[in-house]
Motif scaffolding. Sequence first.
Motif, short mmCIF file in Angstrom:
data_model
loop_
_atom_site.label_atom_id
_atom_site.label_comp_id
_atom_site.label_asym_id
_atom_site.label_seq_id
_atom_site.Cartn_x
_atom_site.Cartn_y
_atom_site.Cartn_z
N UNK A 199 9.06 2.11 -1.68
CA UNK A 199 9.40 2.67 -2.95
C UNK A 199 11.08 3.33 -2.48
N UNK A 200 11.06 3.13 -0.99
CA UNK A 200 12.87 3.60 -0.22
C UNK A 200 13.43 2.87 -0.75
N UNK A 201 13.28 1.41 -1.34
CA UNK A 201 14.01 0.58 -1.95
C UNK A 201 14.34 0.65 -3.14
N UNK A 202 13.54 1.11 -3.70
CA UNK A 202 13.53 0.26 -5.55
C UNK A 202 13.66 1.61 -6.23
N UNK A 203 12.64 2.18 -5.97
CA UNK A 203 11.48 3.51 -6.63
C UNK A 203 13.06 4.68 -6.91
N UNK A 204 12.76 5.68 -8.09
CA UNK A 204 13.21 6.41 -8.38
C UNK A 204 12.19 7.61 -8.90
N UNK A 253 3.90 0.00 4.05
CA UNK A 253 5.40 -0.64 2.99
C UNK A 253 5.29 -0.77 1.77
N UNK A 254 4.40 0.21 1.54
CA UNK A 254 4.31 0.90 0.07
C UNK A 254 4.91 1.63 0.18
N UNK A 313 -5.82 2.00 5.64
CA UNK A 313 -4.58 2.23 4.15
C UNK A 313 -3.18 2.31 4.86
N UNK A 314 -3.56 3.05 6.51
CA UNK A 314 -1.81 3.52 6.60
C UNK A 314 -0.80 2.23 6.72
N UNK A 340 3.11 9.69 5.27
CA UNK A 340 1.95 8.45 5.02
C UNK A 340 0.82 9.03 4.72
N UNK A 341 -0.03 9.89 5.68
CA UNK A 341 -1.31 9.98 5.48
C UNK A 341 -1.77 10.83 4.07
#
Length: 594
Positions: free
Chosen positions: A343-348, A338-339, A332-333, A305-306
């Motif tokens: 990304x896990x759900x929607x990003x490619x 959450x981002x 900001x962690x 994450x960091x």
Amino acid sequence: MGAPLSAWPLENFGTYKYLLYGPFVGKVLYEWFYGEEHSYYNLSWCLHLLILSGLRGLIHVLWGSYSHMFFLTRNRRIVQKGVDFKQIDKEWDWDNFLILQALVASMACYMFPFLQHLPLWNVKGLIVALVLHVGVSEPLYYWVHRKFHGDYLFTHYHSLHHSSPVPESFTAGNATLLEHLIMTVIIGIPILGASLMGYGSASMIYGYVLIFDFLRCLGHSNVEIVPHQLFEKLPFLRYVIYTPTYHHLHHSDKDTNFCLFMPLFDSLGNTLNKNSWQSHKLLSSGSGNGDMVPHFVFLAHIVDVSSSMHAQFVYRSFASLPYTTRFFLLPGLPITFLVLLAMWAWSKTFLVSFYYLRGRLHQTWVVPRCGFQYFLPFATEGINNQIEQAILRADKIGVKVISLAALNKNESLNGGGKLFVDKHPNLRVRVVHGNTLTAAVILNEIPQDVKEVFLTGATSKLGRAIALYLCQKKVKVLMLTLSTDRFQRIQKEAPPENQSYLVQVTKYQAAQNCKTWIVGKWITPREQYWAPRGTHFHQFVVPPILSFRKDCTYGDLAAMRLPEDVEGLGCCEVKPSSTLAVSVSFIFLLIDMI
């Protein structure tokens, strides 16, 4: 000595230059605790200056972030080069002008006390500021700008601004002290003029200054975002507002397009580049540069994450430094996490960085998965699908080599990429990984006089290669593994006379007298405790182990130095032991083979 007012007095201050905001902070705190109470609509003028400086800096940073979102902007980039370390270093103090203008504004508030008590809103002030901008600031800037392109002024002053190969929002602030003093006057004329006429307001100042900075960043963004259809439907707008392409032509052809924001003055001054509208149409439609096919693709993933905040599109200056966990990242962690879940759900898989080496384009694509997700059994299928789609995409567009990085080549995940090669036997793209050279780098770091090493991750491909090499050098290898069968298979691969140098161990206690640890599997601080004082931890594990022991030393992830002629590299992914190190640089050794 340089020309007068060419150097900044702040250039040797480093981060201490921000202490110049100290008096503003002190005055705000004093007024809060000991002065008159300020309502929501009547804040301290010092607080207004601090807020305005912060917002102006944020505008530049956000524009810089957008410029580096190559997955969104690659087809509309004007200069198809990467921003390298030299440009980043040259523009490091791009925000000096914010401090300068805050100090000048504070002087103005003392010289004209009525500026300290302006109303929140005044419509007439907005109109007057606009008239003064068009009637005074725009022609004044145009005239001064042309003068700065004369031989003496350009050589001693303005050449600094033009020295950046790839204009970006930070380039807008990269200029000499004299130029920013003049720019301060140009910005101040509409503000002070409207206020002296009795029409000043806080909203006018905020609006004018922030829009001014927004348009400056727009012109230097290196990404064309203004649609050409807008000018086709409303042709007069071509002379009202410039575009990134328009200003880029000024940087490439220094005798044209001098205007601040309005091409009207270039038209009146006969300095309008004849290719302005045609070039704009090509780039805004995405057909000017096209999507160049890379020769090589490095398929990476998010480590943790960091480290995900170390990407260039977060903040390029931070990304250019060796990665370390910094305290200012901690707030900001939660948002970053959450981002990552989104990304896990929607990003490619997406493009995150690129550079050139001897005319060949290298890109880094990122699988939108974090390191910990690779160890979740239910996430395996999704990760392999992402990797497979990236390989097929690379094959479709004509990439020659795609390299699987770190956990993307995990043996238990996909057999080091063998799963995809077997499934798609007709692939034209070469699917490779860096195990061989990674092993070579690690072995090269081991001192010649070492007689015994402790190896974790011993039965992986890397561990196997390291163990077999060392045993032939008559180095005793304590191989940590619970699988006797896998150990014996590796042992049988060694020459009979060297097999006794491979020893299976099942506990970390077995290495309590061994000072050379080669870590290929993540170990906890408690497990590190078994290493004796003075141990050196070589490692090829992602993420790297925590530097827990103060009486031991820790090596960096395996890396090799890139050649000096690499172009456009401005992101430091690892902590280098040399001046420039990037993991999996082995891919460039394939250049002469293709």
